[in-house]
Design a protein around this motif. Structure first.
Motif, mmCIF file in Angstrom:
data_model
loop_
_atom_site.group_PDB
_atom_site.id
_atom_site.type_symbol
_atom_site.label_atom_id
_atom_site.label_comp_id
_atom_site.label_asym_id
_atom_site.label_seq_id
_atom_site.Cartn_x
_atom_site.Cartn_y
_atom_site.Cartn_z
ATOM 1 N N ARG A 35 0.775 -1.226 0.134
ATOM 2 C CA ARG A 35 0.025 -0.176 0.109
ATOM 3 C C ARG A 35 0.844 1.138 -0.060
ATOM 4 N NH1 ARG A 35 -2.468 -3.108 4.258
ATOM 5 N NH2 ARG A 35 -1.547 -1.553 5.699
ATOM 6 N N ALA A 36 1.666 1.165 -0.966
ATOM 7 C CA ALA A 36 2.753 2.398 -1.135
ATOM 8 C C ALA A 36 2.257 3.459 -2.322
ATOM 9 C CB ALA A 36 4.226 2.115 -1.355
ATOM 10 N N ALA A 37 1.951 4.741 -1.800
ATOM 11 C CA ALA A 37 1.566 5.603 -2.573
ATOM 12 C C ALA A 37 2.721 6.551 -2.783
ATOM 13 C CB ALA A 37 0.270 6.418 -1.834
ATOM 14 N N GLU A 38 3.025 6.656 -4.297
ATOM 15 C CA GLU A 38 4.342 7.368 -4.615
ATOM 16 C C GLU A 38 4.316 8.680 -4.047
ATOM 17 O OE1 GLU A 38 6.509 8.491 -8.636
ATOM 18 O OE2 GLU A 38 4.910 6.901 -8.816
ATOM 19 N N PRO A 39 3.531 9.525 -3.944
ATOM 20 C CA PRO A 39 3.720 10.992 -3.239
ATOM 21 C C PRO A 39 4.169 10.621 -1.564
ATOM 22 C CG PRO A 39 1.494 11.215 -4.439
ATOM 23 C CD PRO A 39 2.222 9.543 -4.285
ATOM 24 N N SER A 40 3.499 9.892 -0.986
ATOM 25 C CA SER A 40 3.968 9.572 0.440
ATOM 26 C C SER A 40 5.369 8.943 0.557
ATOM 27 C CB SER A 40 2.996 8.805 1.055
ATOM 28 O OG SER A 40 1.677 9.272 1.028
ATOM 29 N N ILE A 41 5.743 7.998 -0.397
ATOM 30 C CA ILE A 41 6.781 7.477 -0.112
ATOM 31 C C ILE A 41 8.100 8.428 -0.662
ATOM 32 C CG2 ILE A 41 8.510 5.664 -1.347
ATOM 33 C CD1 ILE A 41 6.365 4.543 0.659
ATOM 34 N N ASN A 42 7.785 9.346 -1.467
ATOM 35 C CA ASN A 42 8.704 10.401 -2.130
ATOM 36 C C ASN A 42 9.079 11.269 -0.829
ATOM 37 O OD1 ASN A 42 10.109 10.396 -4.677
ATOM 38 N ND2 ASN A 42 8.224 9.829 -5.280
ATOM 39 N N ASP A 43 7.954 11.680 -0.050
ATOM 40 C CA ASP A 43 7.967 12.602 1.216
ATOM 41 C C ASP A 43 9.061 11.786 2.113
ATOM 42 O OD1 ASP A 43 6.584 14.611 -0.290
ATOM 43 O OD2 ASP A 43 4.854 13.935 1.030
ATOM 44 N N ALA A 44 8.607 10.520 2.489
ATOM 45 C CA ALA A 44 9.449 9.771 3.343
ATOM 46 C C ALA A 44 11.043 9.682 2.998
ATOM 47 C CB ALA A 44 8.662 8.709 3.841
ATOM 48 N N PHE A 45 11.025 9.449 1.687
ATOM 49 C CA PHE A 45 12.414 9.375 1.231
ATOM 50 C C PHE A 45 13.043 10.561 1.373
ATOM 51 C CE2 PHE A 45 15.616 8.823 -2.083
ATOM 52 C CZ PHE A 45 16.179 7.513 -1.681
ATOM 53 N N ALA A 46 12.706 11.679 0.914
ATOM 54 C CA ALA A 46 13.281 12.978 1.045
ATOM 55 C C ALA A 46 13.957 13.102 2.568
ATOM 56 C CB ALA A 46 12.361 14.117 0.687
ATOM 57 N N LEU A 47 13.143 12.619 3.422
ATOM 58 C CA LEU A 47 13.461 13.026 4.970
ATOM 59 C C LEU A 47 14.710 12.188 5.340
ATOM 60 C CD1 LEU A 47 10.038 13.592 6.528
ATOM 61 C CD2 LEU A 47 11.741 15.237 6.237
ATOM 62 N N VAL A 48 14.313 10.832 4.886
ATOM 63 C CA VAL A 48 15.464 9.903 5.359
ATOM 64 C C VAL A 48 16.838 9.797 4.707
ATOM 65 C CG1 VAL A 48 13.854 8.382 6.062
ATOM 66 C CG2 VAL A 48 14.697 7.892 4.053
ATOM 67 N N ALA A 49 16.565 10.321 3.291
ATOM 68 C CA ALA A 49 18.111 10.622 2.503
ATOM 69 C C ALA A 49 18.535 11.971 2.687
ATOM 70 C CB ALA A 49 17.530 10.523 0.958
ATOM 71 N N ALA A 50 18.086 12.695 3.563
ATOM 72 C CA ALA A 50 18.869 14.104 3.832
ATOM 73 C C ALA A 50 20.264 13.795 4.342
ATOM 74 C CB ALA A 50 18.005 14.642 5.088
ATOM 75 N N GLY A 51 21.346 14.603 3.583
ATOM 76 C CA GLY A 51 22.460 14.307 3.994
ATOM 77 C C GLY A 51 23.240 12.989 3.524
ATOM 78 N N THR A 52 22.669 12.510 2.633
ATOM 79 C CA THR A 52 23.235 11.057 2.039
ATOM 80 C C THR A 52 23.212 11.332 0.657
ATOM 81 O OG1 THR A 52 21.170 10.211 1.339
ATOM 82 C CG2 THR A 52 21.867 9.714 3.456
ATOM 83 N N VAL A 53 24.057 10.324 -0.225
ATOM 84 C CA VAL A 53 24.261 10.369 -1.620
ATOM 85 C C VAL A 53 22.880 10.602 -2.468
ATOM 86 C CG1 VAL A 53 26.354 9.364 -1.543
ATOM 87 C CG2 VAL A 53 24.415 8.111 -2.009
ATOM 88 N N ALA A 54 21.903 10.206 -1.763
ATOM 89 C CA ALA A 54 20.449 10.082 -2.246
ATOM 90 C C ALA A 54 19.822 11.729 -2.013
ATOM 91 C CB ALA A 54 19.671 9.074 -2.194
ATOM 92 N N GLU A 55 20.370 12.412 -1.348
ATOM 93 C CA GLU A 55 19.710 13.549 -1.024
ATOM 94 C C GLU A 55 19.097 14.201 -2.518
ATOM 95 O OE1 GLU A 55 20.106 17.649 1.579
ATOM 96 O OE2 GLU A 55 21.827 16.582 1.390
ATOM 97 N N GLY A 56 17.787 14.634 -2.284
ATOM 98 C CA GLY A 56 17.325 15.307 -3.637
ATOM 99 C C GLY A 56 16.765 14.216 -4.675
ATOM 100 N N ALA A 57 17.094 13.315 -4.579
ATOM 101 C CA ALA A 57 16.671 12.183 -5.534
ATOM 102 C C ALA A 57 15.087 11.835 -5.506
ATOM 103 C CB ALA A 57 17.416 10.695 -5.303
ATOM 104 N N ARG A 58 14.657 11.438 -6.719
ATOM 105 C CA ARG A 58 13.346 11.167 -6.574
ATOM 106 C C ARG A 58 13.039 9.651 -7.017
ATOM 107 N NH1 ARG A 58 9.280 13.947 -5.087
ATOM 108 N NH2 ARG A 58 8.110 13.299 -6.558
ATOM 109 N N LEU A 59 11.963 9.004 -6.488
ATOM 110 C CA LEU A 59 11.672 7.693 -6.585
ATOM 111 C C LEU A 59 10.476 7.675 -7.746
ATOM 112 C CD1 LEU A 59 11.544 6.448 -2.944
ATOM 113 C CD2 LEU A 59 13.543 6.332 -4.857
ATOM 114 N N ASP A 60 10.681 6.521 -8.504
ATOM 115 C CA ASP A 60 9.526 6.143 -9.458
ATOM 116 C C ASP A 60 9.085 4.850 -8.832
ATOM 117 O OD1 ASP A 60 9.999 8.464 -11.032
ATOM 118 O OD2 ASP A 60 11.465 7.521 -12.191
#
Length: 130
Positions: A35-60
């Motif tokens: 039950r993963a909605a793309e906008p919610s997962i992208n928001d969560a990913f933005a928070l957990v990726a802060a300060g990493t090599v994936a900071e600012g990356a988008r998920l498809d």
């Protein structure tokens, strides 16, 4: 929110594949039962990726269907709806199989601002011998 757990798992996979290089985008296969909605997962990913090599990356996200089998009429089908009912008889008494996958399909690296070496010697320069 279960999105943070999913986002953390995706980040771990992305960091492992990136090998220290910056990431621009990642494509992830997600089972329908998560039950993963793309906008919610992208928001969560933005928070957990802060300060990493994936900071600012988008998920498809690519949603993978679950296989459902009806106990009442034995009809079998697939569905991306985590709350699916049997399309043949309308029964909610179904068994599901699969649909809980989480697979990092691909990553897109950020372009390097400087690549060391002699770019004039590349194969794309027909005026210079190899």
């Amino acid at each position: 929110m279960h999105e943070f757990g999913i986002a953390e798992s995706i980040l771990a996979a992305v960091e492992g594949r990136a090998d220290g290089r910056r990431i621009r985008r990642a494509r992830v296969q997600v089972g329908a039962l998560l039950r993963a909605a793309e906008p919610s997962i992208n928001d969560a990913f933005a928070l957990v990726a802060a300060g990493t090599v994936a900071e600012g990356a988008r998920l498809d996200l690519v949603t993978l269907p679950a296989r459902i089998s009806c106990r009442a009429c034995a009809h079998t089908t697939t569905s991306v709806d985590p709350y699916a009912v049997c399309p043949a008889c309308g029964s909610a008494d179904v068994d599901s199989e699969g649909g809980d996958d989480l697979v990092l399909e691909s990553i897109q690296l950020a372009e390097a601002s400087h690549v060391p070496g002699d770019s004039r010697g590349d194969r794309g320069n027909p005026g210079r011998p190899s």
